[in-house]
Design a protein around this motif. Sequence first.
Motif, PDB file in Angstrom:
ATOM      1  N   TYR A 119       7.327 -21.102 -26.998  1.00  0.00           N
ATOM      2  CA  TYR A 119       7.531 -21.829 -28.253  1.00  0.00           C
ATOM      3  C   TYR A 119       7.735 -20.861 -29.415  1.00  0.00           C
ATOM      4  CZ  TYR A 119       6.792 -24.680 -32.334  1.00  0.00           C
ATOM      5  OH  TYR A 119       6.947 -25.277 -33.546  1.00  0.00           O
ATOM      6  N   ILE A 120       6.941 -19.803 -29.458  1.00  0.00           N
ATOM      7  CA  ILE A 120       7.076 -18.816 -30.531  1.00  0.00           C
ATOM      8  C   ILE A 120       8.466 -18.185 -30.485  1.00  0.00           C
ATOM      9  CG2 ILE A 120       6.252 -16.577 -31.368  1.00  0.00           C
ATOM     10  CD1 ILE A 120       3.436 -17.472 -30.445  1.00  0.00           C
ATOM     11  N   MET A 121       8.931 -17.835 -29.272  1.00  0.00           N
ATOM     12  CA  MET A 121      10.266 -17.241 -29.129  1.00  0.00           C
ATOM     13  C   MET A 121      11.354 -18.234 -29.539  1.00  0.00           C
ATOM     14  SD  MET A 121       9.983 -15.219 -25.555  1.00  0.00           S
ATOM     15  CE  MET A 121       8.670 -14.086 -25.218  1.00  0.00           C
ATOM     16  N   PHE A 122      11.182 -19.510 -29.154  1.00  0.00           N
ATOM     17  CA  PHE A 122      12.145 -20.549 -29.505  1.00  0.00           C
ATOM     18  C   PHE A 122      12.195 -20.721 -31.018  1.00  0.00           C
ATOM     19  CE2 PHE A 122      13.289 -24.959 -30.389  1.00  0.00           C
ATOM     20  CZ  PHE A 122      14.482 -25.061 -29.702  1.00  0.00           C
ATOM     21  N   LYS A 123      11.028 -20.681 -31.630  1.00  0.00           N
ATOM     22  CA  LYS A 123      10.939 -20.845 -33.076  1.00  0.00           C
ATOM     23  C   LYS A 123      11.645 -19.696 -33.796  1.00  0.00           C
ATOM     24  CE  LYS A 123       7.340 -21.606 -36.494  1.00  0.00           C
ATOM     25  NZ  LYS A 123       5.918 -21.646 -36.717  1.00  0.00           N
ATOM     26  N   LYS A 124      11.637 -18.506 -33.185  1.00  0.00           N
ATOM     27  CA  LYS A 124      12.309 -17.346 -33.774  1.00  0.00           C
ATOM     28  C   LYS A 124      13.814 -17.389 -33.568  1.00  0.00           C
ATOM     29  CE  LYS A 124       8.471 -14.125 -33.494  1.00  0.00           C
ATOM     30  NZ  LYS A 124       7.960 -12.908 -32.848  1.00  0.00           N
ATOM     31  N   GLY A 125      14.300 -18.350 -32.750  1.00  0.00           N
ATOM     32  CA  GLY A 125      15.735 -18.516 -32.575  1.00  0.00           C
ATOM     33  C   GLY A 125      16.296 -17.934 -31.286  1.00  0.00           C
ATOM     34  N   MET A 126      15.447 -17.528 -30.361  1.00  0.00           N
ATOM     35  CA  MET A 126      15.948 -16.987 -29.099  1.00  0.00           C
ATOM     36  C   MET A 126      16.556 -18.094 -28.255  1.00  0.00           C
ATOM     37  SD  MET A 126      13.131 -14.210 -27.818  1.00  0.00           S
ATOM     38  CE  MET A 126      14.042 -13.810 -26.350  1.00  0.00           C
ATOM     39  N   LYS A 127      17.535 -17.750 -27.439  1.00  0.00           N
ATOM     40  CA  LYS A 127      18.157 -18.719 -26.547  1.00  0.00           C
ATOM     41  C   LYS A 127      17.245 -18.964 -25.357  1.00  0.00           C
ATOM     42  CE  LYS A 127      22.828 -17.784 -27.907  1.00  0.00           C
ATOM     43  NZ  LYS A 127      24.191 -17.561 -27.493  1.00  0.00           N
ATOM     44  N   GLN A 128      17.396 -20.156 -24.771  1.00  0.00           N
ATOM     45  CA  GLN A 128      16.517 -20.551 -23.672  1.00  0.00           C
ATOM     46  C   GLN A 128      16.628 -19.619 -22.475  1.00  0.00           C
ATOM     47  OE1 GLN A 128      16.818 -24.734 -22.742  1.00  0.00           O
ATOM     48  NE2 GLN A 128      17.219 -25.204 -24.883  1.00  0.00           N
ATOM     49  N   ARG A 129      17.830 -19.168 -22.176  1.00  0.00           N
ATOM     50  CA  ARG A 129      17.972 -18.298 -21.004  1.00  0.00           C
ATOM     51  C   ARG A 129      17.269 -16.962 -21.210  1.00  0.00           C
ATOM     52  NH1 ARG A 129      23.367 -17.065 -23.042  1.00  0.00           N
ATOM     53  NH2 ARG A 129      24.081 -19.103 -22.415  1.00  0.00           N
ATOM     54  N   HIS A 130      17.278 -16.468 -22.451  1.00  0.00           N
ATOM     55  CA  HIS A 130      16.595 -15.209 -22.746  1.00  0.00           C
ATOM     56  C   HIS A 130      15.074 -15.381 -22.680  1.00  0.00           C
ATOM     57  CE1 HIS A 130      20.375 -13.382 -23.696  1.00  0.00           C
ATOM     58  NE2 HIS A 130      20.609 -14.230 -24.690  1.00  0.00           N
ATOM     59  N   ILE A 131      14.598 -16.517 -23.172  1.00  0.00           N
ATOM     60  CA  ILE A 131      13.166 -16.816 -23.098  1.00  0.00           C
ATOM     61  C   ILE A 131      12.730 -16.885 -21.645  1.00  0.00           C
ATOM     62  CG2 ILE A 131      11.392 -18.530 -23.606  1.00  0.00           C
ATOM     63  CD1 ILE A 131      13.089 -19.350 -26.058  1.00  0.00           C
ATOM     64  N   ALA A 132      13.506 -17.609 -20.838  1.00  0.00           N
ATOM     65  CA  ALA A 132      13.170 -17.771 -19.420  1.00  0.00           C
ATOM     66  C   ALA A 132      13.154 -16.420 -18.709  1.00  0.00           C
ATOM     67  CB  ALA A 132      14.172 -18.706 -18.741  1.00  0.00           C
ATOM     68  N   ARG A 133      14.149 -15.598 -18.978  1.00  0.00           N
ATOM     69  CA  ARG A 133      14.229 -14.296 -18.334  1.00  0.00           C
ATOM     70  C   ARG A 133      13.053 -13.415 -18.732  1.00  0.00           C
ATOM     71  NH1 ARG A 133      19.417 -12.182 -19.830  1.00  0.00           N
ATOM     72  NH2 ARG A 133      20.219 -13.849 -18.530  1.00  0.00           N
ATOM     73  N   ARG A 134      12.708 -13.429 -20.018  1.00  0.00           N
ATOM     74  CA  ARG A 134      11.630 -12.573 -20.503  1.00  0.00           C
ATOM     75  C   ARG A 134      10.267 -12.999 -19.951  1.00  0.00           C
ATOM     76  NH1 ARG A 134      11.480 -10.693 -26.530  1.00  0.00           N
ATOM     77  NH2 ARG A 134      13.217  -9.496 -25.719  1.00  0.00           N
ATOM     78  N   LEU A 135      10.044 -14.305 -19.790  1.00  0.00           N
ATOM     79  CA  LEU A 135       8.746 -14.799 -19.317  1.00  0.00           C
ATOM     80  C   LEU A 135       8.685 -14.976 -17.804  1.00  0.00           C
ATOM     81  CD1 LEU A 135       7.952 -17.452 -22.064  1.00  0.00           C
ATOM     82  CD2 LEU A 135       7.096 -15.126 -21.869  1.00  0.00           C
ATOM     83  N   GLY A 136       9.817 -14.778 -17.122  1.00  0.00           N
ATOM     84  CA  GLY A 136       9.824 -14.918 -15.666  1.00  0.00           C
ATOM     85  C   GLY A 136       9.771 -16.368 -15.219  1.00  0.00           C
ATOM     86  N   LEU A 137      10.395 -17.240 -15.969  1.00  0.00           N
ATOM     87  CA  LEU A 137      10.427 -18.666 -15.642  1.00  0.00           C
ATOM     88  C   LEU A 137      11.869 -19.094 -15.453  1.00  0.00           C
ATOM     89  CD1 LEU A 137       7.995 -19.846 -18.456  1.00  0.00           C
ATOM     90  CD2 LEU A 137       7.444 -19.662 -16.038  1.00  0.00           C
TER      91      LEU A 137
END
Length: 160
Positions: A119-137
């Motif tokens: 959520y914090i990453m999403f709030k900062k404007g990151m794309k979903q694929r980048h969030i998923a890759r960074r968190l291993g999801l």
Amino acid sequence: MPLLKYTKEQRDRALKLYTAGMEPHQIYALTGVKKGTVRNLARKAGVIRPKGGRSELSRREKQEAEHLYVNCSHSCRQVAEILRQPVHRISHYLRTKGVTRSIRKARRAKYSTKKTRAYIMFKKGMKQRHIARRLGLSEHTIWDWKNKYSWEELESTTNN
């Protein structure tokens, strides 16, 4: 005459830092003067600390805190981390407002810390694929969370 543990310079520096708004535990880390001693020095010197920072949450922070606590099932600690506020301020607001969750929603989530970070990453404007890759999801998990907890809706209400 009592034996003094700290030199006059140490006591003066600790008192000056305390007056400037630094917390006793931070002063201890810098000077070695214990927290209780710092408080006693301040009390004896009649030091009144300046009001540093807000004591109230803004309207936007209150709305977001309620949403995260009730709809997203975050704990007070997680809400405080997201809003960058002290935990006691968040818990006090929720308690005085009477905000509660149903028993079903109060369960500990399987991915609670990853969800908070996402959520914090999403709030900062990151794309979903980048969030998923960074968190291993998977991207689908991030997509599910975004829709289930209405992150975009929350973003639009906080930006107004």
